[in-house]
Design a protein around this motif. Structure first.
Motif, PDB file in Angstrom:
ATOM      1  N   ARG A  22      -9.464  11.836  -6.379  1.00 53.28           N
ATOM      2  CA  ARG A  22      -8.155  12.111  -6.985  1.00 53.28           C
ATOM      3  C   ARG A  22      -7.723  10.992  -7.925  1.00 53.28           C
ATOM      4  O   ARG A  22      -7.032  11.239  -8.925  1.00 53.28           O
ATOM      5  N   VAL A  23      -8.111   9.758  -7.633  1.00 55.09           N
ATOM      6  CA  VAL A  23      -7.814   8.655  -8.556  1.00 55.09           C
ATOM      7  C   VAL A  23      -8.507   8.908  -9.893  1.00 55.09           C
ATOM      8  O   VAL A  23      -7.921   8.681 -10.958  1.00 55.09           O
ATOM      9  N   GLN A  78      -9.446  -0.777   2.585  1.00 54.33           N
ATOM     10  CA  GLN A  78      -8.433  -1.158   3.566  1.00 54.33           C
ATOM     11  C   GLN A  78      -7.491  -0.015   3.924  1.00 54.33           C
ATOM     12  O   GLN A  78      -6.611  -0.169   4.780  1.00 54.33           O
ATOM     13  N   LEU A  79      -7.656   1.125   3.272  1.00 57.11           N
ATOM     14  CA  LEU A  79      -6.763   2.264   3.513  1.00 57.11           C
ATOM     15  C   LEU A  79      -7.263   3.115   4.668  1.00 57.11           C
ATOM     16  O   LEU A  79      -8.454   3.152   4.975  1.00 57.11           O
ATOM     17  N   ALA A  80      -6.322   3.815   5.295  1.00 52.83           N
ATOM     18  CA  ALA A  80      -6.661   4.642   6.449  1.00 52.83           C
ATOM     19  C   ALA A  80      -7.202   6.012   6.042  1.00 52.83           C
ATOM     20  O   ALA A  80      -7.873   6.673   6.832  1.00 52.83           O
ATOM     21  N   GLU A  81      -6.933   6.440   4.822  1.00 51.27           N
ATOM     22  CA  GLU A  81      -7.350   7.771   4.379  1.00 51.27           C
ATOM     23  C   GLU A  81      -8.854   7.818   4.062  1.00 51.27           C
ATOM     24  O   GLU A  81      -9.506   6.770   3.920  1.00 51.27           O
ATOM     25  N   PRO A 135       0.823  -1.220   0.000  1.00 51.04           N
ATOM     26  CA  PRO A 135       0.000   0.000   0.000  1.00 51.04           C
ATOM     27  C   PRO A 135       0.853   1.264   0.000  1.00 51.04           C
ATOM     28  O   PRO A 135       0.386   2.331  -0.420  1.00 51.04           O
ATOM     29  N   ASN A 136       2.110   1.156   0.461  1.00 53.73           N
ATOM     30  CA  ASN A 136       2.997   2.323   0.461  1.00 53.73           C
ATOM     31  C   ASN A 136       3.237   2.849  -0.956  1.00 53.73           C
ATOM     32  O   ASN A 136       3.518   4.035  -1.152  1.00 53.73           O
ATOM     33  N   ALA A 137       3.153   1.960  -1.945  1.00 53.35           N
ATOM     34  CA  ALA A 137       3.402   2.358  -3.332  1.00 53.35           C
ATOM     35  C   ALA A 137       2.336   3.327  -3.838  1.00 53.35           C
ATOM     36  O   ALA A 137       2.585   4.090  -4.778  1.00 53.35           O
ATOM     37  N   TYR A 138       1.145   3.299  -3.225  1.00 54.72           N
ATOM     38  CA  TYR A 138       0.090   4.219  -3.650  1.00 54.72           C
ATOM     39  C   TYR A 138       0.497   5.673  -3.426  1.00 54.72           C
ATOM     40  O   TYR A 138      -0.010   6.578  -4.097  1.00 54.72           O
ATOM     41  N   ASN A 139       1.402   5.891  -2.465  1.00 50.07           N
ATOM     42  CA  ASN A 139       1.803   7.262  -2.139  1.00 50.07           C
ATOM     43  C   ASN A 139       2.485   7.960  -3.302  1.00 50.07           C
ATOM     44  O   ASN A 139       2.564   9.184  -3.343  1.00 50.07           O
ATOM     45  N   GLY A 169      -3.307  11.535  -2.537  1.00 50.20           N
ATOM     46  CA  GLY A 169      -3.627  11.874  -1.157  1.00 50.20           C
ATOM     47  C   GLY A 169      -3.343  10.801  -0.135  1.00 50.20           C
ATOM     48  O   GLY A 169      -3.634  10.998   1.055  1.00 50.20           O
ATOM     49  N   THR A 170      -2.767   9.683  -0.539  1.00 48.75           N
ATOM     50  CA  THR A 170      -2.405   8.652   0.436  1.00 48.75           C
ATOM     51  C   THR A 170      -1.024   8.974   0.996  1.00 48.75           C
ATOM     52  O   THR A 170      -0.096   9.273   0.253  1.00 48.75           O
TER      53      THR A 170
END
Length: 212
Positions: free
Chosen positions: A171-172, A160-163, A98-102, A107-108
């Protein structure tokens, strides 16, 4: 007396020789299953126990071990790729996080301590050494991470994301309109869930209307 001494120490020397022979097959930075090590030892359980006790091998999980690579900063663990290859007995998988989404600019910002492994064999959460892996069985996944795949994967896993979900999806949709449409549509078709397919269908249609 000399002959008696040789006879007495003979079995010990033989065990040490067999252990050294096994150790010669080990490559620094690699991970091994017990079955791999058994190819080079007729007493694999004893030898593995001795190598773990001496610090030569590090136990990652039941039947899975790593041979740390010595560096100027101390022993370096096996890479995620090598560990997962040994665990799955093959290299058909994709490491993601999930870090790769940043990197997408949607906005992640959260950081996660878990690596996702898309594969065809195993499903579940596994602790291998001091690392957490989430194995997910998927019928298809690319050979490497791409922007298009990450956009689709994010929508697949947005719950599953915290945002804030709505802000991220907004934004996607904006990034989707700016992306290579042909490549994104292919990624949606091959890797998207039904929800993701509907989401990108709306997003791309809206983008085309705005472009017109």
């Amino acid at each position: 007396m000399k002959n008696l001494a040789i006879c007495h120490f003979g079995p010990i020397l033989l065990v040490m020789t067999k252990l050294a022979e096994l150790k010669r097959h080990l490559k620094p930075g690699q991970a091994y299953r017990r079955a791999d090590l058994a190819r080079w030892s007729t007493s694999v359980d004893r030898h593995v126990r001795e190598l773990v006790e001496s610090g030569t091998l590090k136990k990652l999980s039941g039947g899975l071990y790593a041979y740390p690579k010595e560096t100027a900063f101390g022993p370096a663990p096996a890479s995620d790729k090598d560990v997962v290859t040994a665990f799955l007995k093959g290299d058909t998988f994709l490491l993601a996080s999930p870090n790769a989404y940043n990197s997408l600019g949607v906005g992640t910002t959260q950081l996660y301590d878990k690596t996702v492994v898309y594969n065809h064999k195993r499903h579940g959460e596994f602790q291998l050494g001091n690392r957490k892996f989430a194995f997910r069985v998927k019928p298809r996944f690319p050979k490497s991470l791409t922007k298009e795949f990450l956009l689709v994967d994010l929508v697949n896993n947005v719950d599953q994301l915290a945002e804030a979900k709505d802000e991220v999806l907004k934004r996607v949709a904006e990034r989707a309109a700016e992306s290579d449409q042909k490549r994104l549509r292919r990624a949606v078709r091959e890797y998207g869930s039904e929800r993701a397919k509907k989401f990108f269908e709306r997003a791309l249609r809206t983008g085309e209307l705005h472009a017109a």
